[in-house]
Write a protein that holds these residues in place. Structure first.
Motif, short mmCIF file in Angstrom:
data_model
loop_
_atom_site.label_atom_id
_atom_site.label_comp_id
_atom_site.label_asym_id
_atom_site.label_seq_id
_atom_site.Cartn_x
_atom_site.Cartn_y
_atom_site.Cartn_z
N VAL A 27 0.84 -1.20 0.00
CA VAL A 27 0.00 0.00 0.00
C VAL A 27 0.88 1.25 0.00
O VAL A 27 0.62 2.20 -0.75
N ALA A 28 1.93 1.23 0.81
CA ALA A 28 2.86 2.38 0.85
C ALA A 28 3.54 2.58 -0.50
O ALA A 28 3.76 3.72 -0.93
N ALA A 29 3.87 1.50 -1.19
CA ALA A 29 4.51 1.62 -2.50
C ALA A 29 3.57 2.27 -3.51
O ALA A 29 4.00 3.09 -4.34
N VAL A 30 2.27 1.94 -3.45
CA VAL A 30 1.31 2.60 -4.34
C VAL A 30 1.25 4.08 -4.00
O VAL A 30 1.30 4.93 -4.90
N HIS A 48 2.02 1.06 -11.98
CA HIS A 48 1.68 -0.29 -12.44
C HIS A 48 2.40 -1.35 -11.60
O HIS A 48 1.78 -2.31 -11.13
N THR A 49 3.70 -1.18 -11.41
CA THR A 49 4.48 -2.14 -10.62
C THR A 49 3.93 -2.25 -9.21
O THR A 49 3.77 -3.35 -8.66
N ALA A 50 3.63 -1.11 -8.60
CA ALA A 50 3.10 -1.10 -7.23
C ALA A 50 1.73 -1.76 -7.17
O ALA A 50 1.43 -2.50 -6.22
N LEU A 107 -5.15 1.20 -16.04
CA LEU A 107 -3.79 1.66 -16.32
C LEU A 107 -3.21 0.93 -17.54
O LEU A 107 -2.55 1.54 -18.37
N GLU A 108 -3.47 -0.37 -17.64
CA GLU A 108 -2.96 -1.14 -18.77
C GLU A 108 -3.64 -0.75 -20.08
O GLU A 108 -3.07 -0.94 -21.15
N ALA A 109 -4.84 -0.19 -19.99
CA ALA A 109 -5.55 0.27 -21.19
C ALA A 109 -5.06 1.65 -21.62
O ALA A 109 -5.57 2.21 -22.58
N VAL A 110 -4.10 2.19 -20.92
CA VAL A 110 -3.49 3.49 -21.17
C VAL A 110 -4.51 4.61 -20.91
O VAL A 110 -5.32 4.96 -21.77
N VAL A 111 -4.43 5.12 -19.71
CA VAL A 111 -5.29 6.22 -19.30
C VAL A 111 -4.90 7.45 -20.11
O VAL A 111 -3.73 7.82 -20.16
N PRO A 112 -5.87 8.11 -20.75
CA PRO A 112 -5.53 9.33 -21.48
C PRO A 112 -5.03 10.40 -20.50
O PRO A 112 -5.49 10.46 -19.36
N PRO A 113 -4.11 11.24 -20.94
CA PRO A 113 -3.52 12.24 -20.03
C PRO A 113 -4.55 13.09 -19.29
O PRO A 113 -4.36 13.39 -18.11
N GLU A 114 -5.63 13.45 -19.95
CA GLU A 114 -6.62 14.31 -19.27
C GLU A 114 -7.39 13.58 -18.17
O GLU A 114 -7.98 14.21 -17.30
#
Length: 153
Positions: A27-30, A48-50, A107-114
């Motif tokens: 949780v701390a890593a996230v 993603h890793t966290a 996140l894996e679907a690539v969140v658009p910047p906005e």
């Protein structure tokens, strides 16, 4: 509990405490990953890793607490009046697991910047909910067994 049961239970609680420490670290890593500059490739990679580690540690937590001869069975054997609290924890496990998996998929679907600020806010809320869940599990253990797992676990 007889002495042999007590010894086995204490060993089990040590496993629970160690696993809780792993979950706390995940949780701390996230949380730490979310604090990095938003939207960079490094931010996405670290989050993603966290999240992958959090998903793994949360799954281990659920298996340890809900599994056969797990914490929840032991709590209910000790005090059936705690059944609503145990059921609440099971519900939270399902909900938290779905939220972590959903965040990973997003996140894996690539969140658009906005959309990143709102996504980060959702993850920040999830981190807080996981911390509160750990607190409630500790309260449940204390209520059932008068054992404090402490802040490290």
């Amino acid at each position: 509990m007889d002495p042999a049961q007590r010894t086995a239970f204490e060993a089990y609680l040590a496993r629970v405490q160690a696993q809780r420490a792993e979950l706390r670290e995940a949780v701390a890593a996230v949380d730490e990953a979310l604090a990095r500059p938003l939207g960079t490739a490094r931010w996405r990679e670290r989050v993603h890793t966290a999240l992958v580690e959090l998903e793994h540690d949360l799954r281990d937590h659920v298996e340890l607490t809900e599994g056969e001869d797990g914490l929840f069975e032991t709590v209910l054997a000790e005090d059936t009046r705690l059944s609503p609290a145990v059921e609440q924890q099971r519900h939270e496990h399902d909900e938290l697991g779905q939220r972590v998996a959903g965040s990973l998929a997003t996140l894996e679907a690539v969140v658009p910047p906005e959309a990143l600020p709102a996504f980060r806010e959702e993850l920040t809320t999830l981190v807080g909910d996981l911390v509160r869940h750990r607190q409630r599990v500790n309260d449940l253990i204390y209520e059932a067994f008068s054992v404090d797992l402490g802040g490290q676990g």
